[in-house]
Design a protein around this motif. Structure first.
Motif, short mmCIF file in Angstrom:
data_model
loop_
_atom_site.label_atom_id
_atom_site.label_comp_id
_atom_site.label_asym_id
_atom_site.label_seq_id
_atom_site.Cartn_x
_atom_site.Cartn_y
_atom_site.Cartn_z
N ASN A 1 -4.07 6.50 0.00
CA ASN A 1 -4.14 6.04 1.46
C ASN A 1 -4.82 7.28 2.39
O ASN A 1 -4.32 7.47 3.57
CB ASN A 1 -2.86 5.65 2.02
CG ASN A 1 -3.08 4.77 3.20
OD1 ASN A 1 -3.87 3.98 3.49
ND2 ASN A 1 -1.75 4.76 4.18
N GLY B 1 0.76 -1.32 0.11
CA GLY B 1 0.06 0.02 -0.06
C GLY B 1 0.96 1.23 -0.10
O GLY B 1 2.08 1.12 0.37
N PRO C 1 1.61 6.59 3.95
CA PRO C 1 0.76 7.50 4.34
C PRO C 1 1.12 8.89 4.30
O PRO C 1 0.35 9.98 4.58
CB PRO C 1 0.31 7.17 5.85
CG PRO C 1 1.51 6.56 6.29
CD PRO C 1 2.07 5.74 5.01
#
Length: 508
Positions: A492, A29, A32
């Motif tokens: 994200n 992913g 952030p």
């Protein structure tokens, strides 16, 4: 047990792909602290040669098709975001049936006919999508030349409505779903020079009552030989079943129509069974894998994880969005690096939603600006808790995107909206946005239409909605809902949707 139906094995493969895709996403992913996924460039696509005959397209699309290959096709017939979701459903059907999707151009349903149609690849990165879905994607422009001198003179028909008119048989969902005597949703067939005969899909395969959202697995069955044969047979009882359903509806005011020929004849009066090589459906938006409706927004949504998250913007759309946001935030040219700066996007859908408010007054029905302001502050807090830095108002700016007119409508400018607006109310609303210290994109001031065309005001806005690290949208807007999913998936990021309908709808 030995299963003869090929759909069973396709579903097994889909589950495996879904599981591996999800695990890969969890392990890889985006950070952030950056817009890693949104700003990433297209991956080098795998070699997926188009399964069509070589050479330029002729005026007949079937001339381009390979005789031993299967295809699947549907049409746009709604607002643009819903048409995007319709295409995503087509792509999922392509996976389930192992057929090559043929992508129709989008119609300018919300922006005026003079915008003309626009190909899928002008909006979405088709090479990246093909690579990530591991299947070839054919656009209608690849297989049929619909341009001619006469139609190209008119901006409404430019590039389309030409070529030879071809007869073909398709399935139609809408008469069965609506169950009120409606015909097929076939808005796009004229622009592609098609003359379609429709066979209504049989009753009894809905996911929920009433008869709106239909089971996607059943549609996939119709694309296989046995399912097609059975569907054609069951369709013969359509008139009888429609009459029973309409008679059983409480307070039904629709007259039961006279029995129609099955398949429904095309304009030439021809009755044609659904095509075997090209599985064709009129409109597949109102479908689902397990419940329909809000299925798109579930965390486990198959259509999002398998298809929707891979539908990234075309490079031109992304570059224009970066340019517009960078300009609006006042980032100097020598400080730009070609990537999207962090910001919070707000989508306040108001103008068309106000039409469903009566008899409740507009300002008691639509969410007040303070509801969006509160959600923005909650988004800042959630971003900080997630590890994002510099999330305060001085560093992380807000960009408002809304269909609220800059000038209050009058009976001379908009007879539909004018009765809903108090004098000066639109100007007062935008002043309140400015008082928050928020920015917005003024396409009239920036001459976006003259520079890029009528499609691009909406497309740039939709792209910007998906490009922030935070997003606040409007509940019950598919445009907001899909922007929220993109923000969470690609960046994200975090966000929420503001509820509306009553003064206290978003109290929480």
């Amino acid at each position: 047990m030995y299963y003869r139906r090929p759909l069973f094995w396709v579903l097994v493969i889909v589950v495996c792909i879904f599981t591996l895709s999800t695990l890969s996403h969890l392990n890889n992913g985006p950070s952030p602290l950056s817009l890693t996924s949104w700003n990433s460039q297209s991956k080098a696509p795998a070699a997926y040669p188009l399964p069509i005959r070589p050479g330029p397209p002729t005026t007949r699309f079937k001339d381009a098709l390979l005789p031993d290959h299967k295809y699947i096709f549907t049409f746009p017939n709604a607002g643009w975001t819903n048409d995007v979701m319709n295409v995503a459903t087509l792509l999922l059907l392509g996976i389930l049936t192992r057929r090559t999707p043929i992508l129709s151009p989008f119609h300018p349903s919300h922006i005026g006919k003079d915008a003309s149609l626009i190909p899928f690849s002008k909006i979405f990165d088709i090479e990246r999508l093909s690579a990530e879905l591991h299947m070839p994607l054919v656009e209608f422009e690849d297989i049929k030349n619909t341009s001619d001198y006469q139609h190209d003179l008119d901006p409404v028909t430019r590039g389309y409505y030409g070529g030879e008119t071809e007869s073909m048989g398709c399935w139609t969902l809408w008469p069965t779903q609506a169950a009120n005597g409606a015909g097929a949703r076939s808005l796009a067939q004229d622009s592609l020079s098609l003359d379609l005969s429709f066979t209504p899909i049989p009753f009894g395969h809905e996911i929920e009552k009433p008869y709106l959202h239909w089971n996607l697995h059943y549609l996939a069955e119709l694309a296989f030989p046995a399912g097609r044969k059975d569907g054609i047979k069951q369709a013969q009882s359509f008139n009888e079943n429609l009459a029973k359903i309409m008679s059983s509806k409480p307070n039904n005011k629709d007259a039961i129509p006279e029995p129609r020929k099955i398949p429904f004849p095309n304009k030439k009066g021809e009755q044609i069974d659904p095509d075997e090589q090209v599985a064709c459906f009129d409109f597949v938006y109102f479908t689902g894998m397990y419940k329909g409706g809000t299925e798109w927004w579930d965390e486990s949504s198959p259509i999002w994880h398998l298809v929707g998250r891979h539908m990234h913007w075309a490079p031109l759309i992304k570059s224009l969005a970066i340019e517009y946001v960078s300009d609006r935030l006042g980032i100097p040219a020598n400080k730009r690096d070609g990537t999207m700066p962090p910001f919070i996007a707000v989508h306040a859908r108001r103008a068309d939603f106000a039409r469903v408010c009566p008899p409740r007054p507009r300002e008691e029905c639509l969410a007040p600006l303070r509801a969006y302001t509160r959600r923005v502050e909650e988004t800042r807090q959630a971003l900080a808790a997630k590890g994002f830095q510099n999330t305060g108002p001085e560093d992380l700016k807000v960009i408002m995107l809304s269909d609220e007119p800059k000038v209050t409508p009058t009976m001379e400018t908009d007879r539909l909206l004018a009765p809903l607006y108090a004098p000066g109310s639109a100007e007062a609303w935008w002043k309140s946005v400015a008082d928050q210290g928020w920015f917005w994109i003024d396409h009239e001031e920036l001459n976006s239409v003259s520079k890029h065309g009528k499609w691009y005001t909406m497309l740039i806005d939709a792209c910007i909605q998906s490009a922030g690290i935070g997003f606040v949208g409007t509940d019950r807007s598919t445009m907001s809902s899909i922007a929220l999913r993109r923000t969470e998936e690609w960046n994200n990021g975090v966000g929420s949707l503001v509820r509306w309908g009553r003064p206290d709808s978003d109290a929480h």
